[in-house]
Design a protein around this motif. Structure first.
Motif, PDB file in Angstrom:
ATOM      1  N   GLY A 156     -46.756 -77.870  32.628  1.00  0.00           N
ATOM      2  CA  GLY A 156     -47.199 -77.635  31.260  1.00  0.00           C
ATOM      3  C   GLY A 156     -46.075 -77.449  30.266  1.00  0.00           C
ATOM      4  O   GLY A 156     -46.262 -77.664  29.062  1.00  0.00           O
ATOM      5  N   ASN A 157     -44.899 -77.065  30.760  1.00  0.00           N
ATOM      6  CA  ASN A 157     -43.769 -76.836  29.866  1.00  0.00           C
ATOM      7  C   ASN A 157     -42.892 -78.079  29.680  1.00  0.00           C
ATOM      8  O   ASN A 157     -41.913 -78.021  28.926  1.00  0.00           O
ATOM      9  N   TRP A 158     -43.233 -79.182  30.349  1.00  0.00           N
ATOM     10  CA  TRP A 158     -42.437 -80.403  30.202  1.00  0.00           C
ATOM     11  C   TRP A 158     -43.079 -81.393  29.237  1.00  0.00           C
ATOM     12  O   TRP A 158     -42.539 -82.487  29.044  1.00  0.00           O
ATOM     13  N   SER A 159     -44.199 -81.031  28.649  1.00  0.00           N
ATOM     14  CA  SER A 159     -44.861 -81.927  27.711  1.00  0.00           C
ATOM     15  C   SER A 159     -43.929 -82.236  26.532  1.00  0.00           C
ATOM     16  O   SER A 159     -43.360 -81.332  25.915  1.00  0.00           O
ATOM     17  N   GLY A 160     -43.770 -83.523  26.242  1.00  0.00           N
ATOM     18  CA  GLY A 160     -42.842 -83.947  25.198  1.00  0.00           C
ATOM     19  C   GLY A 160     -41.405 -84.023  25.669  1.00  0.00           C
ATOM     20  O   GLY A 160     -40.518 -84.399  24.887  1.00  0.00           O
ATOM     21  N   ARG A 161     -41.167 -83.655  26.916  1.00  0.00           N
ATOM     22  CA  ARG A 161     -39.802 -83.666  27.468  1.00  0.00           C
ATOM     23  C   ARG A 161     -39.799 -84.421  28.794  1.00  0.00           C
ATOM     24  O   ARG A 161     -39.054 -84.092  29.712  1.00  0.00           O
ATOM     25  N   GLU A 162     -40.637 -85.439  28.902  1.00  0.00           N
ATOM     26  CA  GLU A 162     -40.828 -86.153  30.153  1.00  0.00           C
ATOM     27  C   GLU A 162     -39.533 -86.792  30.658  1.00  0.00           C
ATOM     28  O   GLU A 162     -39.322 -86.912  31.867  1.00  0.00           O
ATOM     29  N   LYS A 163     -38.647 -87.162  29.733  1.00  0.00           N
ATOM     30  CA  LYS A 163     -37.416 -87.832  30.166  1.00  0.00           C
ATOM     31  C   LYS A 163     -36.576 -86.928  31.061  1.00  0.00           C
ATOM     32  O   LYS A 163     -35.874 -87.411  31.961  1.00  0.00           O
ATOM     33  N   TYR A 164     -36.646 -85.622  30.839  1.00  0.00           N
ATOM     34  CA  TYR A 164     -35.880 -84.704  31.673  1.00  0.00           C
ATOM     35  C   TYR A 164     -36.507 -84.566  33.055  1.00  0.00           C
ATOM     36  O   TYR A 164     -35.799 -84.533  34.068  1.00  0.00           O
ATOM     37  N   LEU A 165     -37.832 -84.493  33.099  1.00  0.00           N
ATOM     38  CA  LEU A 165     -38.500 -84.432  34.397  1.00  0.00           C
ATOM     39  C   LEU A 165     -38.289 -85.730  35.173  1.00  0.00           C
ATOM     40  O   LEU A 165     -38.146 -85.716  36.396  1.00  0.00           O
ATOM     41  N   GLU A 166     -38.238 -86.839  34.451  1.00  0.00           N
ATOM     42  CA  GLU A 166     -37.949 -88.119  35.097  1.00  0.00           C
ATOM     43  C   GLU A 166     -36.544 -88.114  35.693  1.00  0.00           C
ATOM     44  O   GLU A 166     -36.316 -88.650  36.783  1.00  0.00           O
ATOM     45  N   GLU A 167     -35.618 -87.482  35.008  1.00  0.00           N
ATOM     46  CA  GLU A 167     -34.257 -87.349  35.544  1.00  0.00           C
ATOM     47  C   GLU A 167     -34.270 -86.571  36.858  1.00  0.00           C
ATOM     48  O   GLU A 167     -33.584 -86.937  37.827  1.00  0.00           O
ATOM     49  N   ALA A 168     -35.065 -85.514  36.915  1.00  0.00           N
ATOM     50  CA  ALA A 168     -35.160 -84.716  38.145  1.00  0.00           C
ATOM     51  C   ALA A 168     -35.757 -85.542  39.282  1.00  0.00           C
ATOM     52  O   ALA A 168     -35.275 -85.466  40.430  1.00  0.00           O
ATOM     53  N   VAL A 169     -36.790 -86.316  38.991  1.00  0.00           N
ATOM     54  CA  VAL A 169     -37.398 -87.173  40.012  1.00  0.00           C
ATOM     55  C   VAL A 169     -36.385 -88.190  40.527  1.00  0.00           C
ATOM     56  O   VAL A 169     -36.300 -88.459  41.734  1.00  0.00           O
ATOM     57  N   ASP A 170     -35.593 -88.757  39.632  1.00  0.00           N
ATOM     58  CA  ASP A 170     -34.572 -89.721  40.047  1.00  0.00           C
ATOM     59  C   ASP A 170     -33.521 -89.069  40.955  1.00  0.00           C
ATOM     60  O   ASP A 170     -33.048 -89.691  41.911  1.00  0.00           O
ATOM     61  N   ILE A 171     -33.177 -87.817  40.660  1.00  0.00           N
ATOM     62  CA  ILE A 171     -32.220 -87.107  41.513  1.00  0.00           C
ATOM     63  C   ILE A 171     -32.804 -86.928  42.912  1.00  0.00           C
ATOM     64  O   ILE A 171     -32.129 -87.153  43.920  1.00  0.00           O
ATOM     65  N   VAL A 172     -34.076 -86.520  42.970  1.00  0.00           N
ATOM     66  CA  VAL A 172     -34.736 -86.351  44.274  1.00  0.00           C
ATOM     67  C   VAL A 172     -34.734 -87.664  45.042  1.00  0.00           C
ATOM     68  O   VAL A 172     -34.391 -87.717  46.229  1.00  0.00           O
ATOM     69  N   ASN A 173     -35.105 -88.747  44.375  1.00  0.00           N
ATOM     70  CA  ASN A 173     -35.238 -90.034  45.059  1.00  0.00           C
ATOM     71  C   ASN A 173     -33.904 -90.634  45.486  1.00  0.00           C
ATOM     72  O   ASN A 173     -33.871 -91.569  46.284  1.00  0.00           O
ATOM     73  N   SER A 174     -32.811 -90.109  44.966  1.00  0.00           N
ATOM     74  CA  SER A 174     -31.496 -90.633  45.351  1.00  0.00           C
ATOM     75  C   SER A 174     -30.906 -89.900  46.555  1.00  0.00           C
ATOM     76  O   SER A 174     -29.789 -90.222  46.975  1.00  0.00           O
ATOM     77  N   GLN A 175     -31.638 -88.943  47.123  1.00  0.00           N
ATOM     78  CA  GLN A 175     -31.088 -88.096  48.188  1.00  0.00           C
ATOM     79  C   GLN A 175     -31.353 -88.611  49.601  1.00  0.00           C
ATOM     80  O   GLN A 175     -30.981 -87.956  50.573  1.00  0.00           O
ATOM     81  N   ASP A 176     -32.005 -89.758  49.742  1.00  0.00           N
ATOM     82  CA  ASP A 176     -32.308 -90.309  51.060  1.00  0.00           C
ATOM     83  C   ASP A 176     -33.008 -89.261  51.924  1.00  0.00           C
ATOM     84  O   ASP A 176     -32.620 -88.991  53.064  1.00  0.00           O
ATOM     85  N   ALA A 177     -34.060 -88.664  51.367  1.00  0.00           N
ATOM     86  CA  ALA A 177     -34.741 -87.548  52.033  1.00  0.00           C
ATOM     87  C   ALA A 177     -35.671 -88.035  53.135  1.00  0.00           C
ATOM     88  O   ALA A 177     -36.318 -89.077  53.021  1.00  0.00           O
ATOM     89  N   ASP A 178     -35.743 -87.234  54.191  1.00  0.00           N
ATOM     90  CA  ASP A 178     -36.766 -87.476  55.206  1.00  0.00           C
ATOM     91  C   ASP A 178     -38.116 -86.942  54.739  1.00  0.00           C
ATOM     92  O   ASP A 178     -39.159 -87.512  55.076  1.00  0.00           O
ATOM     93  N   ILE A 179     -38.101 -85.854  53.973  1.00  0.00           N
ATOM     94  CA  ILE A 179     -39.346 -85.250  53.513  1.00  0.00           C
ATOM     95  C   ILE A 179     -39.083 -84.475  52.224  1.00  0.00           C
ATOM     96  O   ILE A 179     -37.979 -83.972  52.011  1.00  0.00           O
ATOM     97  N   VAL A 180     -40.088 -84.404  51.345  1.00  0.00           N
ATOM     98  CA  VAL A 180     -40.017 -83.611  50.120  1.00  0.00           C
ATOM     99  C   VAL A 180     -41.032 -82.483  50.235  1.00  0.00           C
ATOM    100  O   VAL A 180     -42.217 -82.731  50.485  1.00  0.00           O
ATOM    101  N   LEU A 181     -40.569 -81.253  50.036  1.00  0.00           N
ATOM    102  CA  LEU A 181     -41.430 -80.080  50.148  1.00  0.00           C
ATOM    103  C   LEU A 181     -41.428 -79.329  48.815  1.00  0.00           C
ATOM    104  O   LEU A 181     -40.361 -79.020  48.272  1.00  0.00           O
ATOM    105  N   ILE A 182     -42.630 -79.026  48.306  1.00  0.00           N
ATOM    106  CA  ILE A 182     -42.795 -78.377  47.005  1.00  0.00           C
ATOM    107  C   ILE A 182     -43.536 -77.062  47.212  1.00  0.00           C
ATOM    108  O   ILE A 182     -44.706 -77.067  47.634  1.00  0.00           O
ATOM    109  N   THR A 183     -42.874 -75.958  46.907  1.00  0.00           N
ATOM    110  CA  THR A 183     -43.428 -74.657  47.259  1.00  0.00           C
ATOM    111  C   THR A 183     -44.106 -73.947  46.078  1.00  0.00           C
ATOM    112  O   THR A 183     -43.795 -72.805  45.755  1.00  0.00           O
ATOM    113  N   GLY A 184     -45.064 -74.623  45.444  1.00  0.00           N
ATOM    114  CA  GLY A 184     -45.979 -73.961  44.545  1.00  0.00           C
ATOM    115  C   GLY A 184     -45.611 -73.925  43.082  1.00  0.00           C
ATOM    116  O   GLY A 184     -44.510 -74.283  42.668  1.00  0.00           O
ATOM    117  N   ASP A 185     -46.579 -73.449  42.282  1.00  0.00           N
ATOM    118  CA  ASP A 185     -46.491 -73.376  40.819  1.00  0.00           C
ATOM    119  C   ASP A 185     -46.211 -74.738  40.206  1.00  0.00           C
ATOM    120  O   ASP A 185     -45.255 -74.926  39.441  1.00  0.00           O
TER     121      ASP A 185
END
Length: 382
Positions: A156-185
């Motif tokens: 809810g706090n990223w509304s209008g700031r999607e480009k920054y959240l997209e940057e975070a997603v790109d960082i995650v996807n560049s890590q060659d992860a075996d699994i992504v775990l999201i612990t709430g909120d």
């Protein structure tokens, strides 16, 4: 507790003003200047006095907006004054003269600039934290297994700031992860907060997929609902949206992961928190069938780790979030230490480990030192 906090905030605000006035301002000949000096303190004090009325009669969104605004103004004005005052007192004790005054002014201005940076840039000053954790019980097939751990996105706090959240997603996807775990909120309150971000969050990629659990904000308990049924519908909608994005929710549930002929358990509990936070976790149900398996537990609130996990279960690694490190960490110290003994990073006890991610998102729009975090955990055989 609220009264004590209010008094503490007022003291931090007014005591530096008294010192600065007596040491510097009262020497000024202009009476208007002297009166003008007290204007910020008077306005902030008036707000503190009116806050009980605001909390009683305003709706929660208005309360949040007003409180956040006050908090940010307080940080920008009062914290630099406090730093200036402390430096000035020290300079006086050391008898540094005009050089001490120059140093004190510079320290106050630097502090103001740092606080402003935390407001303007700090919430998207993403930090990638990588570390290896070794276990003698880890199956060899999982040696080098890479986990990307994120928490507390608060969409809810990223509304209008999607480009920054997209940057975070790109960082995650560049890590060659075996699994992504999201612990709430995932949200602040409403399931609808995720709607504009679902296409983006659906892009999170790893070999074994994305798994998540619920945090205290996800239950919608900070909103006035017409009925409990409405709140439950909101929760069910949030769960459905996560599943629509391809995430697997582990709400008091588990899955077996297989790699190179070996297996481990990934378990998740609903929020297990101390009052006033909800306690919906069923650890026995989440860990059903874990006997003899290396187990990773996803649990939003780290305060349950020592009370319910250490020495009471065979969970080798627990992943949590929740604390945000109170979004302030100066020279390695955060006030969250006083509320959560385990508030940031890796902790070990009796051969069991906990990692606390300090969150990707925010509640109050400022981060100082406790930068938004993406964690890469590599499991190693000891």
């Amino acid at each position: 507790m609220i009264l004590l906090l209010t008094v503490a905030v007022w003291a931090l605000m007014i005591l530096p003003d008294i010192y600065i006035y007596r040491r510097y301002v009262r020497k000024a000949s202009s009476r208007p200047l002297k009166c003008l000096y007290w204007l910020p303190a008077a306005v902030l004090t008036l707000f503190l006095c009116l806050m009980p009325l605001v909390m009683r009669f305003a709706d929660r969104n208005a309360i949040k907006d007003v409180t956040v605004g006050f908090f940010l103004v307080f940080l920008v004005i009062s914290i630099p004054k406090l730093v200036f005052t402390l430096c000035s007192i020290l300079s006086g004790l050391l008898r540094t003269g005009v050089y001490g005054l120059v140093f004190s002014i510079a320290a106050g201005l630097f502090t103001m600039g740092y606080v402003l940076y935390g407001i303007v840039e700090g919430t998207h000053h993403f930090r990638l934290r990588s570390l290896s954790i070794a276990f003698d019980s880890l199956p060899k097939g999982f040696d080098g297994f890479r986990i990307v751990h994120i928490s507390d996105i608060h969409t809810g706090n990223w509304s209008g700031r999607e480009k920054y959240l997209e940057e975070a997603v790109d960082i995650v996807n560049s890590q060659d992860a075996d699994i992504v775990l999201i612990t709430g909120d995932l949200v602040n309150n409403l399931a609808s907060e995720t709607d504009e971000f679902m296409p983006l969050l659906k892009r999170l990629k790893s070999r074994y997929g994305t798994y998540s659990v619920l945090g205290n904000h996800d239950y919608g308990t900070y909103v006035r609902w017409d009925s409990e049924a409405d709140r439950e519908r909101n929760l069910k909608s949030l769960i459905a949206k996560q599943e629509e994005m391809g995430w697997t929710m582990l709400n008091n549930d588990n899955r077996i992961l297989y790699c190179k002929g070996d297996s481990i358990m990934l378990a998740g509990v609903e929020n297990m928190g101390k009052p006033p936070f909800l306690d919906r976790g069923d650890l026995d149900r989440a860990l059903k069938g874990s006997e003899g398996l290396f187990c990773i537990l996803m649990s939003h609130d780290p305060s349950s780790w020592r009370e319910r996990v250490v020495g009471k279960t065979d969970v080798q690694l627990t992943l949590s979030g929740h604390t945000h490190d109170m979004q302030v960490n100066i020279f390695g110290f955060s006030p969250s230490y006083f509320l959560y003994p385990e508030h940031n990073g890796l902790y070990k006890a009796d051969g069991q480990a906990l990692f606390v991610n300090i969150g990707l998102g925010y509640v109050v729009p400022i981060r100082l030192g406790a930068w938004p975090e993406i964690t890469v955990l590599e499991l190693k055989c000891e």
